[in-house]
Design a protein around this motif. Structure first.
Motif, PDB file in Angstrom:
ATOM      1  N   ASN A  29      -0.931   8.363   2.755  1.00  0.00           N
ATOM      2  CA  ASN A  29      -2.132   8.987   3.304  1.00  0.00           C
ATOM      3  C   ASN A  29      -3.145   7.944   3.761  1.00  0.00           C
ATOM      4  OD1 ASN A  29      -1.227  11.629   2.863  1.00  0.00           O
ATOM      5  ND2 ASN A  29      -1.939  11.581   0.728  1.00  0.00           N
ATOM      6  N   ILE A  30      -3.207   6.827   3.040  1.00  0.00           N
ATOM      7  CA  ILE A  30      -4.124   5.751   3.425  1.00  0.00           C
ATOM      8  C   ILE A  30      -3.685   5.110   4.729  1.00  0.00           C
ATOM      9  CG2 ILE A  30      -4.967   3.454   2.781  1.00  0.00           C
ATOM     10  CD1 ILE A  30      -4.932   4.338  -0.104  1.00  0.00           C
TER      11      ILE A  30
ATOM     12  N   THR B  80      -6.680  -6.631   5.763  1.00  0.00           N
ATOM     13  CA  THR B  80      -7.294  -5.501   5.068  1.00  0.00           C
ATOM     14  C   THR B  80      -8.642  -5.900   4.491  1.00  0.00           C
ATOM     15  OG1 THR B  80      -5.113  -4.575   4.509  1.00  0.00           O
ATOM     16  CG2 THR B  80      -6.993  -3.792   3.238  1.00  0.00           C
TER      17      THR B  80
ATOM     18  N   THR C 299       0.868  -1.184   0.000  1.00  0.00           N
ATOM     19  CA  THR C 299       0.000   0.000   0.000  1.00  0.00           C
ATOM     20  C   THR C 299       0.903   1.231   0.000  1.00  0.00           C
ATOM     21  OG1 THR C 299      -1.610  -1.225   1.347  1.00  0.00           O
ATOM     22  CG2 THR C 299      -1.928   1.150   1.169  1.00  0.00           C
TER      23      THR C 299
ATOM     24  N   THR D 222      -9.052   3.945   7.882  1.00  0.00           N
ATOM     25  CA  THR D 222      -9.021   3.101   6.688  1.00  0.00           C
ATOM     26  C   THR D 222      -8.774   1.643   7.065  1.00  0.00           C
ATOM     27  OG1 THR D 222      -6.630   3.341   6.335  1.00  0.00           O
ATOM     28  CG2 THR D 222      -8.074   5.017   5.341  1.00  0.00           C
TER      29      THR D 222
ATOM     30  N   GLN E 274      -6.774  -0.302   5.660  1.00  0.00           N
ATOM     31  CA  GLN E 274      -5.332  -0.551   5.579  1.00  0.00           C
ATOM     32  C   GLN E 274      -4.616  -0.136   6.860  1.00  0.00           C
ATOM     33  OE1 GLN E 274      -7.221   0.926   3.279  1.00  0.00           O
ATOM     34  NE2 GLN E 274      -6.975  -0.253   1.391  1.00  0.00           N
TER      35      GLN E 274
ATOM     36  N   ASP F 130       0.461   4.325  -0.780  1.00  0.00           N
ATOM     37  CA  ASP F 130      -0.108   5.625  -0.458  1.00  0.00           C
ATOM     38  C   ASP F 130      -0.036   5.861   1.049  1.00  0.00           C
ATOM     39  OD1 ASP F 130      -1.612   7.913  -0.057  1.00  0.00           O
ATOM     40  OD2 ASP F 130      -3.126   7.390  -1.553  1.00  0.00           O
TER      41      ASP F 130
ATOM     42  N   ASN G  42      -4.241   7.361   7.929  1.00  0.00           N
ATOM     43  CA  ASN G  42      -5.624   7.640   8.319  1.00  0.00           C
ATOM     44  C   ASN G  42      -6.143   6.457   9.116  1.00  0.00           C
ATOM     45  OD1 ASN G  42      -8.363   8.066   8.567  1.00  0.00           O
ATOM     46  ND2 ASN G  42      -8.691   8.606   6.423  1.00  0.00           N
TER      47      ASN G  42
END
Length: 288
Positions: free
Chosen positions: A71-72, A110, A67, A78, A80, A69, A75
């Motif tokens: 930002n994911i 996930t 993963t 999420t 993830q 990203d 957070n």
């Protein structure tokens, strides 16, 4: 014209909604039973005696490649981020030291969080102990005594949400069966990396999007069942690039356009179900 006379309403009437699905052509492709594995080989890494436990940074680096990203992952709401937090906790609890297993377990976690796993009808053993003992997860032992997840069967298990891209990381998968759930969204683009996948069955959900490059890499795919969803676009176009395909079921979706001429090249095909009122034109003479 009344609504019932329009072309769009004709298509809509043919597409099942979330609480009513047309099931007049059940899957008939023959599938072998789930693989069996001696549970005694699943104890490694779970007895607290690992000599090389991974650090938190090691785990984060592995997850970051699956993963990318940030930002994911930062957070906390999420799936993830929740799966990463669980993975870090498991690192100290079980000393799971094989990097690929860290990634596989993270991908499965996930999926759990992305589809409201706490409310599955059967989530026995999920997120505890060896992943091959989790309900619906099946593994095989290869010639090098390496245990790999090869089969996910979560049919009719109240999965509610979208299939995360991370599942495409489990490249050892040979069968995915997620039929009769509440799945939404598209088939992940990452599924194109599942080169060993033989069966993909996600019928009777609310999946959307078009069918194309997300399955192009499945060069060993034999059984494809996408029926009773909300897929759009030119149904089946491009599937002719998967010569191993023998069972194709695309019924009751929102496909439009002409009959897919690419099906002519499916020489191993023995079953083709593509009843959709939005598909028109002539059936190619060479289809037989």
């Amino acid at each position: 014209q009344s609504k019932g006379d329009t072309f769009e309403s004709t298509i809509e009437e043919n597409v099942p909604d979330s609480d009513h699905h047309i099931k007049d052509d059940y899957p008939i492709y023959p599938l072998p039973p789930p693989p069996m594995i001696d549970h005694s080989v699943l104890q490694g890494g779970f007895n607290g005696t690992s000599l090389k436990p991974l650090s938190s940074d090691d785990v984060k680096n592995i997850i970051g490649k699956i993963t990318p990203d940030a930002n994911i992952l930062t957070n906390p709401d999420t799936p993830q981020a929740k799966a990463m937090a669980w993975s870090l906790e498991e690192r100290t609890k079980y000393n799971v030291e094989v990097p690929v297993r860290i990634g596989v377990r993270y991908a499965l976690a996930t999926l759990y969080y992305a589809t409201n796993g706490d409310k599955w009808l059967n989530n026995t053993n999920w997120k505890t102990g060896h992943e091959c003992l989790w309900n619906g997860v099946y593994c095989e032992l290869d010639a090098n005594n390496i245990v790999s997840v090869t089969y996910l069967n979560l049919v009719t298990n109240n999965l509610d949400g979208s299939i995360p891209e991370e599942i495409g990381y489990i490249e050892s998968l040979q069968r995915i069966e997620f039929g009769s759930n509440k799945l939404v969204g598209p088939i992940p683009q990452s599924f194109a990396s599942l080169y060993d996948l033989r069966t993909l069955s996600v019928s009777d959900n609310q999946l959307t999007g078009e069918i194309g490059t997300n399955i192009d890499g499945m060069t060993k795919l034999t059984n494809l069942d996408l029926a009773d969803n909300r897929f759009r676009g030119k149904g089946g176009h491009g599937l002719g690039g998967i010569p191993t395909m023998s069972y194709v079921r695309l019924s009751n979706n929102r496909f439009t356009g002409a009959f897919p001429s690419s099906f002519i090249s499916l020489n191993n095909r023995h079953t083709l179900l593509i009843d959709n009122k939005g598909i028109g034109g002539a059936i190619p003479a060479l289809i037989g």
